[in-house]
Structures are given as structure tokens and as C-alpha cells.
Design a protein around this motif. Structure first.
Motif, mmCIF file in Angstrom:
data_model
loop_
_atom_site.group_PDB
_atom_site.id
_atom_site.type_symbol
_atom_site.label_atom_id
_atom_site.label_comp_id
_atom_site.label_asym_id
_atom_site.label_seq_id
_atom_site.Cartn_x
_atom_site.Cartn_y
_atom_site.Cartn_z
ATOM 1 N N SER A 118 0.675 -10.315 -3.859
ATOM 2 C CA SER A 118 -0.068 -9.633 -4.914
ATOM 3 C C SER A 118 -0.016 -8.121 -4.705
ATOM 4 C CB SER A 118 -1.527 -10.079 -4.922
ATOM 5 O OG SER A 118 -2.278 -9.278 -5.809
ATOM 6 N N THR A 119 0.357 -7.403 -5.752
ATOM 7 C CA THR A 119 0.448 -5.944 -5.656
ATOM 8 C C THR A 119 -0.921 -5.273 -5.738
ATOM 9 O OG1 THR A 119 0.831 -5.778 -8.037
ATOM 10 C CG2 THR A 119 2.782 -5.862 -6.593
ATOM 11 N N THR A 120 -1.993 -6.036 -5.983
ATOM 12 C CA THR A 120 -3.332 -5.444 -6.032
ATOM 13 C C THR A 120 -4.063 -5.569 -4.699
ATOM 14 O OG1 THR A 120 -4.376 -7.483 -6.815
ATOM 15 C CG2 THR A 120 -3.557 -5.929 -8.486
ATOM 16 N N GLN A 121 -3.479 -6.273 -3.759
ATOM 17 C CA GLN A 121 -4.129 -6.457 -2.468
ATOM 18 C C GLN A 121 -3.455 -5.587 -1.422
ATOM 19 O OE1 GLN A 121 -4.071 -10.725 -2.033
ATOM 20 N NE2 GLN A 121 -5.765 -10.970 -3.431
ATOM 21 N N GLY A 122 -4.244 -5.106 -0.465
ATOM 22 C CA GLY A 122 -3.738 -4.142 0.491
ATOM 23 C C GLY A 122 -3.420 -4.711 1.853
ATOM 24 N N SER A 123 -2.464 -4.091 2.489
ATOM 25 C CA SER A 123 -2.130 -4.419 3.866
ATOM 26 C C SER A 123 -2.858 -3.490 4.828
ATOM 27 C CB SER A 123 -0.621 -4.315 4.084
ATOM 28 O OG SER A 123 -0.307 -4.533 5.443
ATOM 29 N N GLY A 124 -2.845 -2.182 4.545
ATOM 30 C CA GLY A 124 -3.554 -1.229 5.398
ATOM 31 C C GLY A 124 -5.053 -1.428 5.322
ATOM 32 N N ILE A 125 -5.581 -1.381 4.092
ATOM 33 C CA ILE A 125 -7.002 -1.622 3.826
ATOM 34 C C ILE A 125 -7.087 -2.585 2.649
ATOM 35 C CG2 ILE A 125 -9.195 -0.636 3.052
ATOM 36 C CD1 ILE A 125 -8.250 2.064 4.171
ATOM 37 N N ASN A 126 -7.893 -3.632 2.775
ATOM 38 C CA ASN A 126 -8.162 -4.513 1.648
ATOM 39 C C ASN A 126 -9.667 -4.730 1.563
ATOM 40 O OD1 ASN A 126 -6.658 -6.399 -0.388
ATOM 41 N ND2 ASN A 126 -8.437 -7.523 0.334
ATOM 42 N N VAL A 127 -10.230 -4.425 0.396
ATOM 43 C CA VAL A 127 -11.664 -4.648 0.177
ATOM 44 C C VAL A 127 -11.829 -5.778 -0.821
ATOM 45 C CG1 VAL A 127 -12.345 -2.300 0.769
ATOM 46 C CG2 VAL A 127 -11.734 -2.828 -1.579
ATOM 47 N N PHE A 128 -12.937 -6.509 -0.705
ATOM 48 C CA PHE A 128 -13.161 -7.624 -1.609
ATOM 49 C C PHE A 128 -14.606 -7.650 -2.071
ATOM 50 C CE2 PHE A 128 -13.694 -9.158 2.694
ATOM 51 C CZ PHE A 128 -14.757 -10.047 2.649
ATOM 52 N N PRO A 129 -14.879 -8.338 -3.199
ATOM 53 C CA PRO A 129 -16.205 -8.295 -3.814
ATOM 54 C C PRO A 129 -17.305 -8.838 -2.919
ATOM 55 C CG PRO A 129 -14.654 -9.454 -5.221
ATOM 56 C CD PRO A 129 -13.968 -9.180 -3.924
ATOM 57 N N ALA A 130 -18.498 -8.511 -3.281
ATOM 58 C CA ALA A 130 -19.757 -8.980 -2.698
ATOM 59 C C ALA A 130 -20.712 -7.827 -2.598
ATOM 60 C CB ALA A 130 -19.609 -9.669 -1.363
ATOM 61 N N SER A 131 -20.207 -6.676 -2.176
ATOM 62 C CA SER A 131 -21.071 -5.510 -2.055
ATOM 63 C C SER A 131 -21.131 -4.781 -3.390
ATOM 64 C CB SER A 131 -20.524 -4.563 -0.989
ATOM 65 O OG SER A 131 -21.291 -3.393 -0.959
ATOM 66 N N GLN A 132 -22.313 -4.386 -3.786
ATOM 67 C CA GLN A 132 -22.476 -3.617 -5.012
ATOM 68 C C GLN A 132 -22.768 -2.154 -4.691
ATOM 69 O OE1 GLN A 132 -21.741 -5.083 -7.891
ATOM 70 N NE2 GLN A 132 -21.298 -6.857 -6.628
ATOM 71 N N GLN A 133 -22.543 -1.760 -3.470
ATOM 72 C CA GLN A 133 -22.846 -0.401 -3.036
ATOM 73 C C GLN A 133 -21.842 0.593 -3.608
ATOM 74 O OE1 GLN A 133 -23.366 -0.362 1.321
ATOM 75 N NE2 GLN A 133 -22.931 -2.534 1.151
ATOM 76 N N ALA A 134 -22.337 1.714 -4.058
ATOM 77 C CA ALA A 134 -21.444 2.796 -4.457
ATOM 78 C C ALA A 134 -20.857 3.419 -3.197
ATOM 79 C CB ALA A 134 -22.216 3.844 -5.251
ATOM 80 N N SER A 158 5.062 -1.330 -0.707
ATOM 81 C CA SER A 158 4.005 -0.526 -0.097
ATOM 82 C C SER A 158 2.646 -1.061 -0.527
ATOM 83 C CB SER A 158 4.148 0.929 -0.524
ATOM 84 O OG SER A 158 3.097 1.701 0.030
ATOM 85 N N ALA A 159 1.759 -1.248 0.415
ATOM 86 C CA ALA A 159 0.437 -1.810 0.125
ATOM 87 C C ALA A 159 -0.599 -1.150 1.029
ATOM 88 C CB ALA A 159 0.453 -3.319 0.332
ATOM 89 N N ASN A 160 -0.696 0.171 0.940
ATOM 90 C CA ASN A 160 -1.613 0.893 1.813
ATOM 91 C C ASN A 160 -3.067 0.510 1.597
ATOM 92 O OD1 ASN A 160 0.187 2.406 3.368
ATOM 93 N ND2 ASN A 160 0.482 3.846 1.698
ATOM 94 N N CYS A 161 -3.482 0.365 0.331
ATOM 95 C CA CYS A 161 -4.881 0.095 0.028
ATOM 96 C C CYS A 161 -4.958 -0.759 -1.225
ATOM 97 C CB CYS A 161 -5.624 1.411 -0.185
ATOM 98 S SG CYS A 161 -7.406 1.244 -0.323
ATOM 99 N N GLY A 162 -5.783 -1.797 -1.202
ATOM 100 C CA GLY A 162 -5.907 -2.650 -2.367
ATOM 101 C C GLY A 162 -7.246 -3.353 -2.403
ATOM 102 N N MET A 163 -7.449 -4.087 -3.499
ATOM 103 C CA MET A 163 -8.717 -4.773 -3.698
ATOM 104 C C MET A 163 -8.474 -6.186 -4.174
ATOM 105 S SD MET A 163 -10.936 -1.863 -5.585
ATOM 106 C CE MET A 163 -10.969 -0.197 -4.971
ATOM 107 N N THR A 164 -9.197 -7.133 -3.606
ATOM 108 C CA THR A 164 -9.150 -8.516 -4.020
ATOM 109 C C THR A 164 -10.222 -8.742 -5.066
ATOM 110 O OG1 THR A 164 -8.387 -9.210 -1.837
ATOM 111 C CG2 THR A 164 -9.359 -10.901 -3.241
ATOM 112 N N GLY A 165 -9.847 -9.271 -6.223
ATOM 113 C CA GLY A 165 -10.816 -9.630 -7.255
ATOM 114 C C GLY A 165 -11.688 -8.484 -7.714
ATOM 115 N N GLY A 166 -11.137 -7.295 -7.831
ATOM 116 C CA GLY A 166 -11.913 -6.145 -8.274
ATOM 117 C C GLY A 166 -12.419 -5.316 -7.117
ATOM 118 N N GLY A 167 -12.741 -5.961 -6.035
ATOM 119 C CA GLY A 167 -13.123 -5.244 -4.822
ATOM 120 C C GLY A 167 -14.341 -4.361 -4.971
#
Length: 179
Positions: A118-134, A158-167
Motif C-alpha cells: 500500500s502506497t499510503t502506509q509508511g516504512s519509516g513512520i506509520n501511524v494508525f487510527p485510535a488517537s484523536q489528539q491534534a 519510497s515510503a518514509n511516512c504513511g498512515m493506515t486507515g486515515g491515521g
């Protein structure tokens, strides 16, 4: 608190190949390498706590998610003057995989590999939903380079940074470089 510590070549069937953490922790001037787990090959962090990592190298660790570090909702990671390099995420987040808060300053995240196509998910950094913090993940003086993803070696991207499911939000506070 760990200072001048080496955590190397450990295996876990579930989370935390090198370190499984549920409390406030400080790790300084240490090396965490060659560890393997389902989540958080190097370090798995959970609970409502703060983990401070400074002057530490996390390299050659492997997990499905969070090859070097996996952090869960409720925890805060302060990563300073450290390197995440050469880690593998069989799926995503070879460097850092989190849905908690993470503040990175003077950090190098380079040459990590994730198996996701998936081109929306990251290898270096990947964040995923659950937190609603700004501003749940902040980057300042961070180098993201050479982090690749993809199951086909001929078609890696290249996948430096990405988000799973909106992240959750990733915010630049300036002076970052990304390949």
C-alpha cells in the motif's frame, strides 16, 4: 531507566522482542538491535505513560508492525538524537508504528523496509487510527531517507511516512528532510 545498555538478539512470540514497556521509562545512550517480535521488535510500549529515548540506536529489529518501535494509544514517546535504521516491518512501520503521541527531534529514520504494497502506509513512520489528539506525531530536525516498502523487490517504492486507515496527524515543526 537504562543508560549505556545493549539489548540484542531477543525473540518474543507476541510483543516486545527487546523491551516490553508498561511504565514511565528513560533510555539513554543505548543500542537495541537484532530483536524480533509480533509487534515492537525493538521496543513495545503500552499504557498511559511517557517513554524518553535519547542518544540511542535501534537497528536490525523485526516485527509485523513496528520493527524498531511500536507505541500504543495513551503513551507518549519523546525520541531525541537517536537513529532507527535497518529495521524490518513485515507489514508496516519498520521504524516507528504508533497510534500514541510521538515527539521526534534530531532523529534519523533511514533504510528501513516494510513489506506492505500500500502506497499510503509508511516504512519509516506509520501511524494508525485510535488517537484523536491534534499533533499526535511531531517531527523537528528529522531525516527520513531510503525507507522502502513493497513485497516485489523490483517494484519497491519510497515510503518514509504513511498512515493506515486515515491515521493520526503528523505535524512538521520545521527543519525536516525527506527523500
Amino acid at each position: 531507566t537504562a543508560n549505556l545498555t545493549i539489548v540484542r538478539n531477543n525473540d518474543a512470540l507476541t510483543n516486545g522482542g527487546g523491551i516490553y514497556n508498561e511504565g514511565d521509562t528513560t533510555i539513554t545512550n543505548s543500542t537495541i538491535s537484532g530483536n524480533v517480535a509480533e509487534g515492537g521488535g525493538g521496543i513495545f510500549m503500552t499504557g498511559s505513560n511517557t517513554v524518553n529515548i535519547r542518544g540511542t540506536t535501534l537497528s536490525g529489529n523485526r516485527a509485523v508492525g513496528g520493527g524498531a518501535i511500536s507505541g500504543r494509544s495513551g503513551m507518549t514517546l519523546n525520541l531525541v538524537n537517536s537513529t532507527l535504521s535497518g529495521n524490518i516491518g513485515d507489514d508496516v512501520g519498520a521504524g516507528l508504528y504508533t497510534n500514541g503521541s510521538a515527539n521526534l527531534n534530531f532523529v534519523t529514520i533511514a533504510n528501513n523496509f516494510a513489506g506492505s504494497d500500500s502506497t499510503t502506509q509508511g516504512s519509516g513512520i506509520n501511524v494508525f487510527p485510535a488517537s484523536q489528539q491534534a499533533n499526535a506525531v511531531t517531527l523537528k530536525n528529522v531525516l527520513l531517507a531510503g525507507n522502502l516498502a513493497g513485497s516485489d523487490p523490483a517494484a519497491r517504492f519510497s515510503a518514509n511516512c504513511g498512515m493506515t486507515g486515515g491515521g493520526i496527524p503528523v505535524t512538521s515543526q520545521g527543519s525536516n528532510l525527506s527523500s
